[in-house]
Design an enzyme around this catalytic site. Structure first.
Site, PDB file in Angstrom:
ATOM      1  N   LEU A  39       0.837  -1.205   0.000  1.00 22.66           N
ATOM      2  CA  LEU A  39       0.000   0.000   0.000  1.00 22.66           C
ATOM      3  C   LEU A  39       0.867   1.248   0.000  1.00 22.66           C
ATOM      4  CD1 LEU A  39      -2.703  -1.028   2.616  1.00 22.66           C
ATOM      5  CD2 LEU A  39      -2.605  -1.530   0.156  1.00 22.66           C
ATOM      6  N   CYS A 108      -6.724   2.990  10.631  1.00 20.20           N
ATOM      7  CA  CYS A 108      -6.200   2.488   9.369  1.00 20.20           C
ATOM      8  C   CYS A 108      -6.765   1.095   9.073  1.00 20.20           C
ATOM      9  CB  CYS A 108      -4.672   2.438   9.413  1.00 20.20           C
ATOM     10  SG  CYS A 108      -3.889   1.899   7.873  1.00 20.20           S
ATOM     11  N   CYS A 205       3.266   6.029  11.512  1.00 25.89           N
ATOM     12  CA  CYS A 205       4.008   6.009  10.246  1.00 25.89           C
ATOM     13  C   CYS A 205       4.068   7.364   9.562  1.00 25.89           C
ATOM     14  CB  CYS A 205       3.424   4.956   9.308  1.00 25.89           C
ATOM     15  SG  CYS A 205       1.769   5.343   8.686  1.00 25.89           S
TER      16      CYS A 205
END
Length: 363
Positions: A39, A108, A205
């Site tokens: 991704l 997420c 992240c």
């Protein structure tokens, strides 16, 4: 759908870390037709964390491709940057601006990995998505899919997967649920995967250096306010209430020491005025949670004696859970400390994940 031998066409979400690589390898060993997918969560990957940390950097994409090559499976990069920005990054900023403490990894999983990715996979004719999460899926006697805690308690990720619905669980595969991390690394080395010794990822992240406060200041700008004690006396100042979270002790920079000389903790954040209230640790204790936006892994309960987990790697608390009209009321038999609105309350019946809800108020 699966053929007569049980083989499926599956997408293996490959982050570039050791867990997702071994999960993909096990799916291949099980006879499935596996396609690796990495991704792309940012149009400029260097704006996210760099280095071999196992999630979103340019290095991670390269590691994922090399692992797919070693396994002999097709590999693609799917651009999910727009969805990630909308549902995860923007949500993170908005929640902090509102004085709440979100969990971006949980968001997420809910919005990207098991919504956007799974939807795309199913639309392309795949049967399931394989990930390297540590959680255990079991088929109940009635045919429903149950999610349980992983065997490796230290790596269990059922908390951040507590947002998954029955339909999503039915199209998910977690091959590592019955393994311990040390064995996964040994297996990766035996398979010749270069990521065998790659460090785990721990930081958010999309914040390159792990400095949440500085990153939020850049996004939201300075919003000066006062720090007060429980009596309302001003004991310090700050440049933005979003730099604080309930239960925080370090980095308060208070100008007035406590009368008893003991450390003080953040007790409350008022986003409109920007006032941050600090006080004694005992004042952090709560035994009542009012939660909203529930998501259930199966049928919604009405009332049950359960345990709840309130942080990604936090302790379990015995609780009485009541559900009515889309709200979840939780009475904690085992009180908790430092719980902030915006955090997730994940509900367990033994090792089974019942579902989750967002904490709106504590008391």
């Amino acid at each position: 759908m699966p053929d007569e031998a049980g083989a499926m066409r599956v997408v293996a979400a490959m982050s570039g870390g050791v867990d997702s690589a071994v999960a993909a390898a096990r799916a291949v060993d099980a006879g499935h037709d596996v396609t690796g997918v990495h991704l792309a969560l940012s149009r400029n990957p260097r704006s996210y964390r760099s280095g071999a940390r196992g999630c979103c950097s340019i290095e991670d994409a390269g590691d994922a491709r090399r692992a797919a090559d070693a396994l002999g499976i097709a590999f693609y990069v799917w651009d999910m940057s727009e969805e990630f920005a909308d549902h995860v990054v923007d949500d993170f900023v908005a929640e902090y601006a509102a004085g709440r403490t979100p969990n971006p990894c949980l968001r997420c999983n809910e919005s990207i990995k098991f919504a956007a990715v799974l939807d795309r996979a199913l639309a392309l004719g795949f049967d399931a998505v394989v990930t390297g999460h540590y959680a255990d899926l079991r088929t109940a006697p009635d045919g429903t899919i149950e999610m349980h805690r992983a065997v490796d308690a230290a790596k269990d990720q059922s908390y951040v997967l507590g947002v998954l619905t029955q339909d999503q669980l039915a199209h998910s595969m977690f091959p590592l649920g019955g393994s311990v991390k040390s064995d996964v690394r040994i297996e990766a080395e035996r398979r010749g995967l270069q990521v065998a010794t790659k460090p785990d990822s721990h930081d958010i992240c999309f914040i390159p250096d792990g400095d949440n406060a500085a990153w939020l200041t850049e996004k939201l700008g300075p919003r000066p306010g006062e720090i007060v004690d429980e009596q309302g006396a001003v004991v310090g100042s700050h440049d933005g209430a979003y730099a604080f979270t309930i239960g925080q002790r370090r980095g308060l920079r208070l100008g007035v020491p406590a009368d008893d000389g003991r450390p003080r903790f953040v007790l409350d954040i008022e986003p409109v005025s920007g006032t941050v209230t600090v006080g004694a640790r005992e004042s952090l204790t709560v035994d009542r949670l009012e939660c909203i936006k529930p998501l259930w892994c199966g049928s919604p309960p009405v009332s049950l004696h359960a345990t709840v987990q309130l942080r990604a790697h936090g302790a379990e608390h015995r609780a009485r859970v009541r559900v009515a009209e889309g709200a979840v009321d939780v009475e904690l038999t085992d009180p908790a400390e430092g719980i902030a609105p915006g955090q997730a309350c994940v509900i367990y019946d033994g090792t089974r994940v019942v579902g989750s809800a967002t904490i709106a108020r504590t008391g």
